[in-house]
Scaffold this active site. Structure first.
Site, PDB file in Angstrom:
ATOM      1  N   HIS A  64       6.645  19.335 -22.529  1.00 43.60           N
ATOM      2  CA  HIS A  64       7.314  18.582 -23.304  1.00 43.60           C
ATOM      3  C   HIS A  64       7.675  17.285 -22.893  1.00 43.60           C
ATOM      4  O   HIS A  64       9.126  16.744 -22.730  1.00 43.60           O
ATOM      5  CB  HIS A  64       8.658  19.568 -23.408  1.00 43.60           C
ATOM      6  CG  HIS A  64       8.668  20.741 -24.048  1.00 43.60           C
ATOM      7  ND1 HIS A  64       9.726  21.434 -24.240  1.00 43.60           N
ATOM      8  CD2 HIS A  64       7.486  21.502 -24.424  1.00 43.60           C
ATOM      9  CE1 HIS A  64       9.361  22.572 -24.738  1.00 43.60           C
ATOM     10  NE2 HIS A  64       8.336  22.579 -24.603  1.00 43.60           N
TER      11      HIS A  64
ATOM     12  N   TYR B 143      19.944  15.933 -33.572  1.00 44.59           N
ATOM     13  CA  TYR B 143      19.073  16.859 -34.384  1.00 44.59           C
ATOM     14  C   TYR B 143      19.226  18.187 -33.843  1.00 44.59           C
ATOM     15  O   TYR B 143      18.384  19.098 -34.263  1.00 44.59           O
ATOM     16  CB  TYR B 143      17.598  16.260 -34.309  1.00 44.59           C
ATOM     17  CG  TYR B 143      17.536  15.283 -35.366  1.00 44.59           C
ATOM     18  CD1 TYR B 143      17.106  15.282 -36.678  1.00 44.59           C
ATOM     19  CD2 TYR B 143      17.992  13.800 -34.887  1.00 44.59           C
ATOM     20  CE1 TYR B 143      17.042  14.024 -37.518  1.00 44.59           C
ATOM     21  CE2 TYR B 143      18.007  12.802 -35.767  1.00 44.59           C
ATOM     22  CZ  TYR B 143      17.507  12.866 -37.159  1.00 44.59           C
ATOM     23  OH  TYR B 143      17.559  11.938 -37.991  1.00 44.59           O
TER      24      TYR B 143
ATOM     25  N   TYR C 298      10.416  32.422 -26.819  1.00 50.53           N
ATOM     26  CA  TYR C 298       8.924  33.053 -26.597  1.00 50.53           C
ATOM     27  C   TYR C 298       9.113  34.340 -26.352  1.00 50.53           C
ATOM     28  O   TYR C 298       8.245  35.172 -26.709  1.00 50.53           O
ATOM     29  CB  TYR C 298       8.149  32.176 -25.737  1.00 50.53           C
ATOM     30  CG  TYR C 298       7.598  30.905 -26.429  1.00 50.53           C
ATOM     31  CD1 TYR C 298       7.014  30.542 -27.388  1.00 50.53           C
ATOM     32  CD2 TYR C 298       8.297  29.534 -25.724  1.00 50.53           C
ATOM     33  CE1 TYR C 298       6.903  29.302 -27.804  1.00 50.53           C
ATOM     34  CE2 TYR C 298       8.036  28.459 -26.009  1.00 50.53           C
ATOM     35  CZ  TYR C 298       7.364  28.218 -27.202  1.00 50.53           C
ATOM     36  OH  TYR C 298       6.936  26.926 -27.683  1.00 50.53           O
TER      37      TYR C 298
ATOM     38  N   GLN D 164       0.928  20.009 -19.943  1.00 54.18           N
ATOM     39  CA  GLN D 164       0.863  19.256 -21.228  1.00 54.18           C
ATOM     40  C   GLN D 164       0.847  17.871 -20.721  1.00 54.18           C
ATOM     41  O   GLN D 164       0.844  16.860 -21.715  1.00 54.18           O
ATOM     42  CB  GLN D 164       2.123  19.496 -21.975  1.00 54.18           C
ATOM     43  CG  GLN D 164       1.961  20.960 -22.545  1.00 54.18           C
ATOM     44  CD  GLN D 164       3.189  21.340 -23.449  1.00 54.18           C
ATOM     45  OE1 GLN D 164       4.215  20.376 -23.651  1.00 54.18           O
ATOM     46  NE2 GLN D 164       3.129  22.431 -24.025  1.00 54.18           N
TER      47      GLN D 164
ATOM     48  N   GLU E 256       9.786  21.442 -36.873  1.00 58.31           N
ATOM     49  CA  GLU E 256      10.318  20.567 -37.607  1.00 58.31           C
ATOM     50  C   GLU E 256       9.719  19.306 -38.089  1.00 58.31           C
ATOM     51  O   GLU E 256       9.077  18.717 -37.556  1.00 58.31           O
ATOM     52  CB  GLU E 256      11.709  20.245 -37.183  1.00 58.31           C
ATOM     53  CG  GLU E 256      12.846  21.405 -37.028  1.00 58.31           C
ATOM     54  CD  GLU E 256      14.170  21.128 -36.205  1.00 58.31           C
ATOM     55  OE1 GLU E 256      14.979  21.765 -35.995  1.00 58.31           O
ATOM     56  OE2 GLU E 256      14.569  19.717 -36.146  1.00 58.31           O
TER      57      GLU E 256
END
Length: 470
Positions: A247, A352, A363, A181, A342
């Site tokens: 991430h 949070y 997963y 990513q 979210e």
């Protein structure tokens, strides 16, 4: 039971509407079966049934298949039989309850490709005009004077796009770890860009440590001179570096005071990073000045040893960040695991909750946490079950999109559409799937011309949303 009262000669009488009683009975039955699931199934499958049903069903997912599984189980696979614990009526009710979750997932499963660039939505007809093409994974869009814009491509290229749709690669972009990513991610212009020509880029920065290539999220400031970046410097490099390639977070936003906010993901190490505020920048949203230094009243300044730039923490992977121009409030969206994406109002110093609380499961189907709420931890304003892979976030401003005013638009990577959230105050009261199967929508931005723009992956294309008004 809901009743209507009227006065008849001084005597109060009540009329019970039959349809209300039916609705109340249906609600009571649904609550009963939901409690049955919570008491007997949530320990293995998660508190939120909708996260559990977002899976491939090895033994089938029809009512008959589900009744068989609940009644007789699959002991060799860890699924016990409930034939002695539940009545046939309870087993059937539980199977039907699970089927409602499966149907919720199925509504996102869209196979057909669009046959036209014109889409009729609930309130508007929208034409998607391609204004830039030929990229791989366009990640972020930043608007320039003269109807031009910058667009990042995750492979490390930065482009300048003109009003005639021609694009030119900008020299001097940072070297990136274009794996997983990672890559060249977000881009924003300085509030004083017209005079200082400064831009800010987020990217995956590499470090060689004993022959291992580690990476992290970094924020670079640079000056745009014609088609080249100059005076490049990293104003923030998140610690610690990681071996993982996912991430990164990376979204950037300016407030009206000129402070820079950006997200850093947990890098896949949820057990260590999101809840640690000392010596750890991961799983956080940060606030800095344009030189990268902490703002004097940042909320964690008062805690000895805490990272001074932290604005909020306990995040997983925030991929959307935007201010509501009406309220000046910062919002984010972030990826959950399987279930539990979210939508949050980002408040200074708040936790949070990731991974202590979550609405999703792992997963592989395993439980991450058996609770979705805890004192001292923020609840999302909205969450998605199943996960839609939310990325990019924009508020609809101006008058070009009647009926969409102050709506929140979020890209949906997983199901390849644009999500419209209709708001009442801070609550989502309705949602619409826009441009079904258009492609993985990575970013959405409100342009200075009053039009919306979206970035779609593979083939990388930037679309302008043109409303066709009657």
């Amino acid at each position: 039971m809901i009743c209507l009262s009227f006065n008849n000669g001084g005597t109060n009488k009540e009329i019970v509407r039959p349809e209300v009683k039916i609705n109340q009975d249906s609600l009571a039955k649904r609550n009963k079966v939901a409690n049955l699931y919570m008491a007997n199934c949530s320990g293995c499958h998660g508190e939120q049934m909708n996260a559990f049903v977002d899976r491939k069903w090895k033994h089938g997912s029809t009512q008959k298949d589900l009744i068989k599984a609940i009644k007789h189980g699959y002991p060799d696979e860890g699924m016990p039989a409930f034939t002695a614990a539940f009545s046939d009526e309870e087993i059937t009710s539980l199977a039907n309850y699970i089927l409602t979750g499966i149907k919720n997932v199925d509504r996102y499963m869209i196979e057909d490709k669009p046959k036209s660039n014109t889409f009729k939505t609930e309130k508007l007809t929208i034409r998607l005009d391609a204004v830039a093409e030929g990229m791989d994974v366009p990640w972020g869009i930043a608007f320039l004077p003269g109807n031009e814009f910058l667009v990042t491509d995750r492979n490390g290229k930065l482009y300048r796009v003109k009003s005639d749709k021609s694009k030119t690669e900008i020299g001097g972009a940072p070297e990136v770890v274009a794996q997983g990513q990672g890559g060249l991610m977000d881009v924003v212009t300085d509030p004083s860009f017209a005079s200082n020509r400064l831009i800010y880029l987020s990217y995956s920065k590499a470090k060689n440590e004993n022959g291992n290539i580690l990476s992290t999220t970094a924020i670079m400031q640079a000056k745009l001179v014609e088609n080249k970046l100059t005076e490049q410097k990293d104003i923030f490099v998140a610690e610690p570096y990681s071996r993982t390639r996912h991430h990164y977070g990376s979204r950037i936003a300016f407030d009206d005071k000129g402070y820079l906010y950006f997200s850093v993901g947990d890098r896949g190490n949820e057990k260590q990073n999101p809840q640690e505020i000392k010596g750890n920048d991961l799983g956080k949203i940060h606030r800095v000045k344009t030189d990268g230094s902490a703002v004097a009243d940042n909320p964690l300044m008062k805690f000895k040893g805490a990272q001074a730039t932290i604005y909020s923490y306990g995040h997983r992977n925030p991929q959307g960040l935007a201010f509501n121009s009406r309220t000046k409030v910062l919002w984010s969206n972030e990826h959950g695991p399987r279930g539990g994406d979210e939508l949050n109002i980002v408040k200074p110093g708040r936790n949070y909750g990731w991974p202590v609380i979550t609405y999703g499961i792992n997963y592989n189907g395993k439980i991450i946490s058996d609770i979705s709420a805890k004192q001292g931890m923020e609840q999302p304003e909205h969450y998605w079950l199943p996960s839609i892979g939310t990325s990019g976030l924009a508020f609809v401003n101006g008058n070009r999109y009647p009926g969409w005013e102050n709506n929140i638009l979020s890209g949906a990577l997983r199901f390849k559409y644009l999500n419209r959230s209709e708001m009442k105050g801070n609550k989502v009261i309705h949602e619409e799937i826009l441009f079904k199967n258009i492609g993985r929508v990575r970013d959405v931005r409100m342009g200075p011309d009053g039009y919306l723009y979206i970035a779609v992956e593979s083939p990388g294309t930037i679309y302008k949303l043109v409303p066709l008004l009657k």
